[in-house]
Scaffold this active site. Structure first.
Site, PDB file in Angstrom:
ATOM      1  N   ARG A   1       0.836  -1.208   0.000  1.00 29.25           N
ATOM      2  CA  ARG A   1       0.000   0.000   0.000  1.00 29.25           C
ATOM      3  C   ARG A   1       0.869   1.255   0.000  1.00 29.25           C
ATOM      4  NH1 ARG A   1      -1.933   0.848   4.379  1.00 29.25           N
ATOM      5  NH2 ARG A   1      -1.218  -0.968   5.542  1.00 29.25           N
TER       6      ARG A   1
ATOM      7  N   ASN B   1      -2.806 -14.918  11.797  1.00 31.28           N
ATOM      8  CA  ASN B   1      -2.326 -15.982  12.686  1.00 31.28           C
ATOM      9  C   ASN B   1      -3.277 -16.237  13.842  1.00 31.28           C
ATOM     10  OD1 ASN B   1       0.664 -17.030  12.162  1.00 31.28           O
ATOM     11  ND2 ASN B   1       0.431 -14.970  11.337  1.00 31.28           N
TER      12      ASN B   1
ATOM     13  N   ASP C   1      -9.284  -9.966   8.570  1.00 31.07           N
ATOM     14  CA  ASP C   1      -8.807  -8.602   8.291  1.00 31.07           C
ATOM     15  C   ASP C   1      -9.826  -7.500   8.577  1.00 31.07           C
ATOM     16  OD1 ASP C   1      -6.475  -7.127   7.352  1.00 31.07           O
ATOM     17  OD2 ASP C   1      -7.658  -6.596   5.597  1.00 31.07           O
TER      18      ASP C   1
ATOM     19  N   TYR D   1      -1.184  -3.420  -6.863  1.00 31.78           N
ATOM     20  CA  TYR D   1      -0.924  -4.292  -5.711  1.00 31.78           C
ATOM     21  C   TYR D   1      -1.972  -4.186  -4.610  1.00 31.78           C
ATOM     22  CZ  TYR D   1       2.047  -7.348  -2.935  1.00 31.78           C
ATOM     23  OH  TYR D   1       2.548  -8.427  -2.247  1.00 31.78           O
ATOM     24  N   GLY D   2      -2.411  -5.306  -4.098  1.00 35.44           N
ATOM     25  CA  GLY D   2      -3.188  -5.419  -2.851  1.00 35.44           C
ATOM     26  C   GLY D   2      -4.211  -4.327  -2.637  1.00 35.44           C
TER      27      GLY D   2
ATOM     28  N   SER E   1      -1.399  -3.764  10.313  1.00 35.12           N
ATOM     29  CA  SER E   1      -0.985  -4.617   9.199  1.00 35.12           C
ATOM     30  C   SER E   1       0.265  -5.418   9.559  1.00 35.12           C
ATOM     31  CB  SER E   1      -0.696  -3.745   7.981  1.00 35.12           C
ATOM     32  OG  SER E   1      -1.838  -2.968   7.685  1.00 35.12           O
ATOM     33  N   ALA E   2       0.246  -6.697   9.199  1.00 33.07           N
ATOM     34  CA  ALA E   2       1.364  -7.621   9.440  1.00 33.07           C
ATOM     35  C   ALA E   2       1.724  -7.725  10.920  1.00 33.07           C
ATOM     36  CB  ALA E   2       2.587  -7.235   8.596  1.00 33.07           C
ATOM     37  N   CYS E   3       0.709  -7.674  11.798  1.00 30.70           N
ATOM     38  CA  CYS E   3       0.945  -7.801  13.245  1.00 30.70           C
ATOM     39  C   CYS E   3       0.214  -8.988  13.861  1.00 30.70           C
ATOM     40  CB  CYS E   3       0.568  -6.510  13.949  1.00 30.70           C
ATOM     41  SG  CYS E   3       1.744  -5.184  13.619  1.00 30.70           S
ATOM     42  N   GLY E   4      -0.322  -9.906  13.048  1.00 30.87           N
ATOM     43  CA  GLY E   4      -0.790 -11.158  13.610  1.00 30.87           C
ATOM     44  C   GLY E   4      -2.280 -11.463  13.560  1.00 30.87           C
TER      45      GLY E   4
ATOM     46  N   LYS F   1      -9.576  -2.438   1.439  1.00 28.61           N
ATOM     47  CA  LYS F   1      -9.333  -1.274   2.309  1.00 28.61           C
ATOM     48  C   LYS F   1     -10.138  -0.059   1.857  1.00 28.61           C
ATOM     49  CE  LYS F   1      -6.345  -3.797   4.394  1.00 28.61           C
ATOM     50  NZ  LYS F   1      -6.302  -4.184   5.780  1.00 28.61           N
TER      51      LYS F   1
ATOM     52  N   HIS G   1     -10.644  -2.702  11.261  1.00 33.33           N
ATOM     53  CA  HIS G   1      -9.542  -3.541  10.786  1.00 33.33           C
ATOM     54  C   HIS G   1      -9.333  -4.672  11.799  1.00 33.33           C
ATOM     55  CE1 HIS G   1      -5.031  -3.542   9.311  1.00 33.33           C
ATOM     56  NE2 HIS G   1      -5.755  -4.405   8.646  1.00 33.33           N
TER      57      HIS G   1
ATOM     58  N   ARG H   1       2.943  -4.300  17.687  1.00 35.84           N
ATOM     59  CA  ARG H   1       4.326  -4.708  17.983  1.00 35.84           C
ATOM     60  C   ARG H   1       4.947  -3.672  18.889  1.00 35.84           C
ATOM     61  NH1 ARG H   1       6.685  -8.360  14.029  1.00 35.84           N
ATOM     62  NH2 ARG H   1       5.039  -9.005  12.612  1.00 35.84           N
TER      63      ARG H   1
ATOM     64  N   ASN I   1       6.558  -8.339   2.138  1.00 35.05           N
ATOM     65  CA  ASN I   1       5.097  -8.193   2.037  1.00 35.05           C
ATOM     66  C   ASN I   1       4.533  -9.112   0.945  1.00 35.05           C
ATOM     67  OD1 ASN I   1       2.573  -6.996   2.859  1.00 35.05           O
ATOM     68  ND2 ASN I   1       2.622  -5.716   1.014  1.00 35.05           N
TER      69      ASN I   1
ATOM     70  N   ARG J   1       2.402 -12.089  -0.513  1.00 36.45           N
ATOM     71  CA  ARG J   1       1.060 -12.452  -0.017  1.00 36.45           C
ATOM     72  C   ARG J   1       0.508 -13.665  -0.757  1.00 36.45           C
ATOM     73  NH1 ARG J   1      -1.557  -8.834   4.063  1.00 36.45           N
ATOM     74  NH2 ARG J   1       0.043  -7.272   4.378  1.00 36.45           N
TER      75      ARG J   1
HETATM   76  P1  GTP Z   1      -2.484  -7.700   7.385  1.00 34.92           P
HETATM   77  O1  GTP Z   1      -2.978  -8.740   6.440  1.00 34.92           O
HETATM   78  O2  GTP Z   1      -1.330  -6.901   6.832  1.00 34.92           O
HETATM   79  O3  GTP Z   1      -3.554  -6.798   7.907  1.00 34.92           O
HETATM   80  O4  GTP Z   1      -1.752  -8.428   8.615  1.00 34.92           O
HETATM   81  P2  GTP Z   1      -2.137  -9.472   9.767  1.00 34.92           P
HETATM   82  O5  GTP Z   1      -2.408  -8.703  11.019  1.00 34.92           O
HETATM   83  O6  GTP Z   1      -3.144 -10.454   9.333  1.00 34.92           O
HETATM   84  O7  GTP Z   1      -0.724 -10.171  10.002  1.00 34.92           O
HETATM   85  P3  GTP Z   1      -0.285 -11.713  10.008  1.00 34.92           P
HETATM   86  O8  GTP Z   1      -1.129 -12.569  10.916  1.00 34.92           O
HETATM   87  O9  GTP Z   1      -0.189 -12.167   8.614  1.00 34.92           O
HETATM   88  O10 GTP Z   1       1.158 -11.629  10.676  1.00 34.92           O
HETATM   89  C1  GTP Z   1       2.261 -11.089  10.050  1.00 34.92           C
HETATM   90  C2  GTP Z   1       3.554 -11.495  10.712  1.00 34.92           C
HETATM   91  O11 GTP Z   1       3.477 -11.505  12.139  1.00 34.92           O
HETATM   92  C3  GTP Z   1       4.016 -12.871  10.274  1.00 34.92           C
HETATM   93  O12 GTP Z   1       5.358 -12.817   9.877  1.00 34.92           O
HETATM   94  C4  GTP Z   1       3.866 -13.698  11.518  1.00 34.92           C
HETATM   95  O13 GTP Z   1       4.779 -14.744  11.568  1.00 34.92           O
HETATM   96  C5  GTP Z   1       4.038 -12.690  12.654  1.00 34.92           C
HETATM   97  N1  GTP Z   1       3.297 -13.116  13.870  1.00 34.92           N
HETATM   98  C6  GTP Z   1       1.978 -13.399  13.934  1.00 34.92           C
HETATM   99  N2  GTP Z   1       1.633 -13.813  15.182  1.00 34.92           N
HETATM  100  C7  GTP Z   1       2.765 -13.777  15.921  1.00 34.92           C
HETATM  101  C8  GTP Z   1       3.060 -14.081  17.302  1.00 34.92           C
HETATM  102  O14 GTP Z   1       2.204 -14.473  18.087  1.00 34.92           O
HETATM  103  N3  GTP Z   1       4.347 -13.903  17.705  1.00 34.92           N
HETATM  104  C9  GTP Z   1       5.320 -13.464  16.852  1.00 34.92           C
HETATM  105  N4  GTP Z   1       6.561 -13.322  17.338  1.00 34.92           N
HETATM  106  N5  GTP Z   1       5.080 -13.182  15.546  1.00 34.92           N
HETATM  107  C10 GTP Z   1       3.826 -13.329  15.086  1.00 34.92           C
HETATM  108  C1  SPV Z   2      -2.920  -4.499   5.200  1.00 28.73           C
HETATM  109  O1  SPV Z   2      -1.931  -3.851   4.786  1.00 28.73           O
HETATM  110  O2  SPV Z   2      -3.464  -4.255   6.307  1.00 28.73           O
HETATM  111  C2  SPV Z   2      -3.462  -5.617   4.402  1.00 28.73           C
HETATM  112  C3  SPV Z   2      -2.905  -5.852   3.053  1.00 28.73           C
HETATM  113  O3  SPV Z   2      -4.355  -6.292   4.857  1.00 28.73           O
HETATM  114  S1  SPV Z   2      -3.581  -4.782   1.848  1.00 28.73           S
HETATM  115  O4  SPV Z   2      -4.792  -5.380   1.322  1.00 28.73           O
HETATM  116  O5  SPV Z   2      -2.579  -4.613   0.776  1.00 28.73           O
HETATM  117  O6  SPV Z   2      -3.889  -3.493   2.433  1.00 28.73           O
HETATM  118 MN    MN Z   3      -5.026  -5.568   6.883  1.00 36.45          MN
END
Ligand code: GTP
Ligand code: SPV
Ligand code: MN
Length: 598
Positions: free
Chosen positions: A68, A266, A285, A209-210, A260-263, A218, A238, A408, A375, A377
């Site tokens: 983004r 997972n 999401d 992209y995305g 974003s990318a904070c878990g 989004k 979100h 984080r 990033n 995906r």
């Molecule tokens: P967006 O799709 O960008 O909105 O992100 P998201 O919040 O769905 O993030 P996602 O679950 O894909 O996590 C992204 C990263 O965080 C990955 O590299 C995971 O390995 C890491 N991660 C997720 N959960 C944990 C956790 O409990 N501990 C640690 N150390 N890392 C984690």
């Molecule tokens: C984010 O960045 O929070 C995502 C990926 O979920 S994107 O759809 O590219 O915004």
């Molecule tokens: Mn997201």
């Protein structure tokens, strides 16, 4: 019979963008496979080894177009105040004029696809129909996995209204000019992700992209929907949505807002390390939240697929994601093995001696750059997820028992703490912070920024009005019916920079504590920031974490928090006049509790 507004709009855009052809997408599998075939033939996609990854394809983006673009994301409203300090504001007439000049003739040499889609369950009164016009077949195939797309969306639309979403990669072709694998406008200054909440429309240009290009996500389901939700008394957030069941079969639903990318992906797919506990996935999401007929807060996932972060996803960290992407998945910017399978950093197997990296170049272990983009995906239908909850499409949504927030934070913020009231919970959301990740193009990756409710890049209006709207939700609910808010932090580090908490499946221990707290069963001890588990309140059976680490994880350090409060104060000041006074009062109450504890 097609929708009159839609026909007129398609005709207007055809005249403006001058594509070679117009294609109405029906969402069929035949159409999906035909588009993928076409991209493979042109060299825009790689068909992966069909024995190893049936129905899977790999795409490599242009190196300028990998995430983004927050600096080029605009909210255009008549009044600048309406967009607030959180958005790049533009005057709508000026921005449209500027962008119209770019759109003129921008689809020459390309096909213009008309992609009707629904965000939310089909035929639910809360769902929103959008139509994306795009010159990117990559966008079409992704939209088919991420939304309810095609004929079913046109059926639901009927003669009704829809949100027009215009998208172009911004790369017209001269007669005879050969196309590139990933067309886009490479200059950042040529990319525009524009929102017009006052006429409910989206114009995106220059990126494929995305979130820049899959406009249902989004742009529609968060930025435009948040502005609509504020006027209509609901919330677009979100957040993931998950169900959690204890060993005797009691079930609760939680949502969680992490940046974003904070878990989120997972946690939504978590496999508990605690025997007898079960987590089910409803979304990873976005959550639309509103008051149900029963007076409870109810959550619906407007999406129908996952656009998940690949790096770090493995059978150890997220087996449900790994099973989901074993077939019928689109991969973007991951590495390719010589056998035609995918690989990325943190996939759980060592890299083979040779790979083709995300830029299509030879790669060997020990190389200076990662093989997969951070990033990178995967795109896959939610129905492929083994932990999918059967009720994921319930039009009224599921009742939410707890709202988790987190980011984080290497220091200061404990593993978990609980809100004292709704107002305090909104305060907790307003002070959320997180290290910036690769999910947006930025030269500040790793720096902590405030990201209220993980919505900083996604609020389609003034953040101060957004926080006011959160506070005001309380008046729409019977007393005490809104869930508590829980701050979680899986990312606290020791002096050597190592994570103190194992995370992933072991996060179930924190979920169990929350599950018990919302049933008034679990113990806690009060601290100036909120209640945290007292020693013995967290189920740590079978966990290999030292007592010293646990003490640090649950500690609320007075000095650190006094610094935090000062930083919150300057953040609040930076937002200017008009931040709700209730939030200032919460900050002062926190400061008072901290000085009492001194
Ligand atoms: P967006 O799709 O960008 O909105 O992100 P998201 O919040 O769905 O993030 P996602 O679950 O894909 O996590 C992204 C990263 O965080 C990955 O590299 C995971 O390995 C890491 N991660 C997720 N959960 C944990 C956790 O409990 N501990 C640690 N150390 N890392 C984690
Ligand atoms: C984010 O960045 O929070 C995502 C990926 O979920 S994107 O759809 O590219 O915004
Ligand atoms: Mn997201």
């Amino acid at each position: 019979m097609r929708n009159r507004k839609l026909n007129a709009w398609v005709e207007e855009i055809r005249e403006l963008c001058q594509p070679d052809a117009v294609a109405w997408c029906d969402g069929s599998e035949e159409e999906y496979l035909r588009l993928l075939d076409g991209m493979v033939r042109k060299g825009a996609a790689v068909r992966l080894n069909q024995q190893l990854r049936p129905g899977c394809y790999l795409f490599r983006s242009h190196p300028s177009d990998v995430a983004r673009v927050e600096d080029r994301t605009f909210v255009a409203t008549r009044d600048r105040e309406e967009a607030g300090p959180n958005n790049n504001w533009r005057d709508p007439d000026e921005l449209k004029e500027e962008m119209r000049a770019l759109y003129r003739g921008c689809m020459r040499g390309r096909t213009m696809y008309v992609v009707p889609f629904v965000m939310g369950p089909l035929h639910s009164p809360f769902s929103i129909v959008g139509v994306e016009i795009t010159d990117s077949p990559y966008v079409v195939v992704n939209m088919r996995l991420m939304t309810r797309m095609g004929e079913q969306a046109l059926d639901m639309l009927g003669e009704g209204d829809f949100i027009p979403c215009l998208h172009s990669v911004g790369a017209p072709l001269q007669p005879g000019q050969e196309d590139v694998a990933w067309p886009c406008a490479p200059e950042l200054s040529q990319k525009y992700i524009a929102h017009f909440p006052e006429d409910m429309s989206i114009w995106s240009y220059g990126s494929g992209y995305g979130g820049n290009a899959l406009l249902g996500k989004k742009c529609l389901a968060l930025r435009i929907a948040s502005a609509k939700a504020r006027n209509e008394g609901w919330m677009a957030e979100h957040m993931l949505i998950m169900g959690i069941t204890d060993p005797v079969g009691r079930k609760s639903y939680f949502t969680a807002a992490f940046p974003s990318a904070c878990g989120k992906t997972n946690l939504a797919m978590l496999v508990p390390t605690l025997p007898g506990w079960k987590v089910e996935t409803l979304g990873d999401d976005i959550a639309w939240l509103r008051r149900g007929e029963d007076g409870r807060l109810r959550a619906v996932n407007p999406e129908a697929g996952f656009f998940g972060v690949a790096p770090g996803t493995s059978f150890q960290t997220n087996p449900n994601a790994m099973h989901s992407i074993s077939q019928d998945t689109l991969f973007t910017n991951v590495a390719l093995t010589d056998e035609g399978d995918v690989w990325w950093e943190g996939i759980g197997t060592p890299p083979p001696p040779h790979l083709t990296d995300w830029q299509g170049k030879d790669w060997a272990p020990g190389a200076a750059t990662p093989a997969a983009h951070p990033n990178a995906r995967f795109t896959v239908s939610i129905t492929r997820c083994p932990s999918l909850a059967p009720e994921w499409e319930a039009p009224e949504g599921v009742p939410v028992s707890a709202i988790l927030i987190g980011g984080r934070r290497p220091g200061t913020v404990p593993l978990v703490y609980e809100s004292r009231s709704w107002r305090h919970g909104v305060f907790m959301g307003s002070i959320m912070g997180s290290e910036i990740t690769a999910a947006a193009i930025s030269n500040a990756i790793g720096q902590v920024r405030r990201d209220p409710f993980a919505m900083l890049p996604f609020i389609g209006y003034n953040i101060k009005d957004y926080l006011r709207h959160w506070l005001d939700m309380e008046s729409r609910f019977p007393a005490g019916r809104l869930p508590k808010v829980y701050s979680v932090n899986w990312f606290r580090k020791d002096a050597q920079g190592r994570f103190l908490w194992p995370g992933f499946g072991d996060n179930a221990r924190v979920l169990k504590w929350i599950f018990e707290r919302v049933r008034v069963e679990g113990g806690a001890k009060d601290t100036p920031v909120g209640a945290v588990p007292a020693p013995g309140d967290l189920d740590l059976g079978g966990l290999d974490v030292s007592q010293a680490a646990m003490e640090t994880l649950l500690s609320v350090d007075g000095d650190e928090w006094r610094k935090e409060a000062a930083s919150i104060r300057s953040y609040y000041q930076s937002l200017g006049d008009g931040l709700p006074k209730e939030l200032w009062a919460e900050l002062e109450a926190l400061e008072a509790r901290l000085s009492q504890a001194e």
